[in-house]
Design an enzyme around this catalytic site. Structure first.
Site, PDB file in Angstrom:
ATOM      1  N   ASP A  13      28.231  36.871  50.043  1.00 40.20           N
ATOM      2  CA  ASP A  13      28.669  38.371  49.891  1.00 40.20           C
ATOM      3  C   ASP A  13      26.939  39.224  50.261  1.00 40.20           C
ATOM      4  O   ASP A  13      26.829  40.231  50.168  1.00 40.20           O
ATOM      5  CB  ASP A  13      29.317  38.493  49.273  1.00 40.20           C
ATOM      6  CG  ASP A  13      29.677  40.143  48.749  1.00 40.20           C
ATOM      7  OD1 ASP A  13      30.126  40.790  49.626  1.00 40.20           O
ATOM      8  OD2 ASP A  13      28.829  40.931  47.579  1.00 40.20           O
TER       9      ASP A  13
ATOM     10  N   LYS B 143      34.374  37.988  45.150  1.00 43.91           N
ATOM     11  CA  LYS B 143      33.086  38.305  43.720  1.00 43.91           C
ATOM     12  C   LYS B 143      34.838  38.128  42.813  1.00 43.91           C
ATOM     13  O   LYS B 143      33.977  37.050  41.548  1.00 43.91           O
ATOM     14  CB  LYS B 143      32.502  39.300  43.223  1.00 43.91           C
ATOM     15  CG  LYS B 143      31.146  39.450  43.778  1.00 43.91           C
ATOM     16  CD  LYS B 143      30.548  40.506  43.800  1.00 43.91           C
ATOM     17  CE  LYS B 143      30.658  41.587  45.312  1.00 43.91           C
ATOM     18  NZ  LYS B 143      30.024  42.562  45.199  1.00 43.91           N
TER      19      LYS B 143
ATOM     20  N   SER C 135      34.262  42.065  50.522  1.00 43.34           N
ATOM     21  CA  SER C 135      32.698  41.840  49.872  1.00 43.34           C
ATOM     22  C   SER C 135      33.490  42.130  48.131  1.00 43.34           C
ATOM     23  O   SER C 135      32.760  41.082  47.470  1.00 43.34           O
ATOM     24  CB  SER C 135      32.210  42.853  50.010  1.00 43.34           C
ATOM     25  OG  SER C 135      31.341  43.409  49.164  1.00 43.34           O
TER      26      SER C 135
ATOM     27  N   ARG D   3      24.154  44.175  56.427  1.00 43.29           N
ATOM     28  CA  ARG D   3      25.460  45.389  56.589  1.00 43.29           C
ATOM     29  C   ARG D   3      24.486  46.826  55.096  1.00 43.29           C
ATOM     30  O   ARG D   3      24.771  47.877  56.858  1.00 43.29           O
ATOM     31  CB  ARG D   3      26.753  45.405  55.567  1.00 43.29           C
ATOM     32  CG  ARG D   3      27.750  44.282  55.685  1.00 43.29           C
ATOM     33  CD  ARG D   3      28.897  44.485  54.783  1.00 43.29           C
ATOM     34  NE  ARG D   3      29.828  45.341  54.524  1.00 43.29           N
ATOM     35  CZ  ARG D   3      30.204  45.710  53.749  1.00 43.29           C
ATOM     36  NH1 ARG D   3      29.992  44.520  52.444  1.00 43.29           N
ATOM     37  NH2 ARG D   3      30.447  46.838  53.185  1.00 43.29           N
TER      38      ARG D   3
ATOM     39  N   HIS E 281      38.107  45.534  37.927  1.00 40.35           N
ATOM     40  CA  HIS E 281      37.015  46.360  38.477  1.00 40.35           C
ATOM     41  C   HIS E 281      37.369  47.776  38.716  1.00 40.35           C
ATOM     42  O   HIS E 281      37.810  48.260  38.817  1.00 40.35           O
ATOM     43  CB  HIS E 281      36.943  45.323  40.364  1.00 40.35           C
ATOM     44  CG  HIS E 281      35.737  45.538  40.539  1.00 40.35           C
ATOM     45  ND1 HIS E 281      34.611  45.239  40.305  1.00 40.35           N
ATOM     46  CD2 HIS E 281      35.441  46.158  41.977  1.00 40.35           C
ATOM     47  CE1 HIS E 281      34.065  45.558  41.388  1.00 40.35           C
ATOM     48  NE2 HIS E 281      34.387  46.363  42.519  1.00 40.35           N
TER      49      HIS E 281
HETATM   50  N1  URA Z   1      30.780  47.270  46.341  1.00 36.79           N
HETATM   51  C1  URA Z   1      31.240  46.091  46.912  1.00 36.79           C
HETATM   52  O1  URA Z   1      30.937  44.474  45.864  1.00 36.79           O
HETATM   53  N2  URA Z   1      31.115  45.554  48.160  1.00 36.79           N
HETATM   54  C2  URA Z   1      30.612  46.689  49.495  1.00 36.79           C
HETATM   55  O2  URA Z   1      30.425  46.565  50.364  1.00 36.79           O
HETATM   56  C3  URA Z   1      30.463  47.666  48.690  1.00 36.79           C
HETATM   57  C4  URA Z   1      30.964  47.896  47.302  1.00 36.79           C
END
Ligand code: URA
Length: 431
Positions: free
Chosen positions: A161, A187, A183, A168, A82
């Site tokens: 999320d 995923k 977050s 947010r 990632h």
């Molecule tokens: N990327 C994400 O997936 N979440 C965040 O909070 C910040 C960057």
């Protein structure tokens, strides 16, 4: 349980229990807890932080707010990577075939990006015929057969999320390390892989502006992964300038292919070799040093490129693009940006290059916008390079006439210096 008690507890810096965090995520997803109360909790978290346990419970609750991909039918160690996002980041397209050519199993799901540049899905879509929508059974069959599938996300992963991120974004609570870490990791955990290697970027073009905060985020994500019994490592890499030379979808596919032929830009090749060796080490297949040498070998003997050709073929794409780049979308015009003075490139900030590339059509500012796969910017000089007056700094691939304002901004993007500038390593640290 009352949600006001949960907000109160976080306000006075007490630790939330797993049940309280689960109550928050369930209630918010079902629409039983209003946005204004969740906003208050998010701000309390932003100000008071979260313990390791709380961050893990939050990640776990978000992971299971939707489907978790079941990869148990795939034989071998399933690996994932990632990147926290950057300009010119085409790593998946080169790196995943490299590690698959050495026995790691890759069932990689990628997303589209909003903003600067296309995401990996957009880049792969620039390959004529390439199908991203394989179902779970097709992915399982393909990975067991050829070791790799590079697909788009079929269902939304960790839907909690998405809801929380939307809040947010409008409550000034994005910049919280536990919230960012949970977050991203929710995923990643929902993708069901055994090994996760994170590329945490720092610099002007990245989410984290300096290496210290990138390291803090990386360590937080590694802890979450360990709590979830996954093997996780992180590379801290520079986004002071774009990664590689190409920025733009088909242009980046071409650069990824060139890299698999051993002709890629030095920084991008190095990032792939280092992240690839960390992935293979974590998968228990080689030591890091052996893996680095094996990856180089598979670039030189063509096996890594062959893996990309196989995945393109398996997913309905035209494999001839690997040898004939004219089969990729081509822009109508190529305009050169020339240096007005001689000097060493001192600054080449990633963010404006990403924005300029997006304005050419390579990225989308809203979900509805379509992408022009052909356009983008190819940098001919990077930080530390010497440039003679009149030499080409960059090639602009465009389909419409360049606006004066756009051109002025592009001309200012390169900052030159009279004194030599050091070429910096792209990966600063592996954790
Ligand atoms: N990327 C994400 O997936 N979440 C965040 O909070 C910040 C960057």
């Amino acid at each position: 349980m009352l949600f006001t008690d949960i907000i109160e507890k976080k306000k006075i810096k007490e630790e939330l229990s797993e049940e309280e965090i689960q109550f928050f995520i369930d209630g918010f997803c079902k629409g039983e807890i209003p946005d204004y109360q969740v906003s208050a909790l998010l701000m309390a978290i932003r100000l008071n932080g979260m313990s390791e346990k709380e961050t893990y419970y939050l990640t776990k609750a978000m992971t299971y707010s939707g489907n978790v991909v079941d990869l148990s039918g795939i034989r071998g160690i399933k690996v994932d990577k990632h990147s926290t996002g950057g300009v010119g980041d085409k790593t998946t397209i080169a790196l995943m075939p490299m590690v698959a050519s050495l026995g790691a199993k890759v069932a990689k799901m990628s997303g589209r990006a909003l903003g600067f540049c296309g995401g990996t899905v957009d880049k792969l879509e620039s390959i004529p015929g390439y199908r991203l929508d394989l179902n779970e059974e097709e992915v399982r069959e393909q990975v067991n057969r050829i070791g790799i599938a590079l697909i788009g996300q079929s269902t939304e992963l960790a839907p909690a999320d998405k809801k929380i991120y939307a809040l947010r974004d409008v409550t000034a609570t994005v910049d919280s390390i536990p919230l960012i870490a949970s977050s991203i990791m929710s995923k990643k955990l929902a993708c069901g892989n055994d090994v996760i290697v994170l590329d945490v970027k720092y610099g002007n073009g990245a989410f984290m502006k300096d290496i210290q905060s990138a390291e803090e985020l990386a360590r937080e994500m590694i802890k979450i992964g360990e709590n979830a019994h996954k093997r996780v490592s992180a590379c801290l890499s520079s986004m002071k300038q774009p990664l590689g030379n190409a920025v733009g979808n088909a242009l980046e596919v071409k650069e990824a292919i060139e890299t698999l032929k051993g002709r890629g830009p030095k920084d991008f090749t190095e990032l792939c070799l280092i992240s690839g060796s960390v992935i293979l080490e974590k998968a228990g297949l080689y030591t890091r040093e052996e893996a680095y040498a094996k990856l180089q070998e598979n670039i030189h003997n063509g096996k890594a490129l062959e893996k990309l050709r196989e995945v393109i073929t398996a997913q309905g794409g035209d494999p001839r693009v690997v040898d004939d780049y004219s089969l990729l979308p081509q822009a109508k015009y190529i305009t050169e940006l020339k240096a007005e003075t001689s000097g060493y490139v001192k600054d080449l900030p990633a963010q404006p290059i990403g924005e300029l590339s997006m304005q050419l059509g390579a990225g989308r500012a809203t979900k509805e916008e379509s992408i022009d796969y052909a356009v983008g910017i190819v940098l001919n000089k990077k930080i530390g390079d010497y440039v003679e007056k009149g030499e080409t700094l960059a090639y602009i691939h465009h389909d419409t006439e360049l606006k004066e304002e756009w051109w002025k901004r592009m001309q200012n993007v390169y900052v030159l210096s009279d004194t030599p500038v050091k070429h910096e390593a792209v990966v600063e640290k592996v954790i």
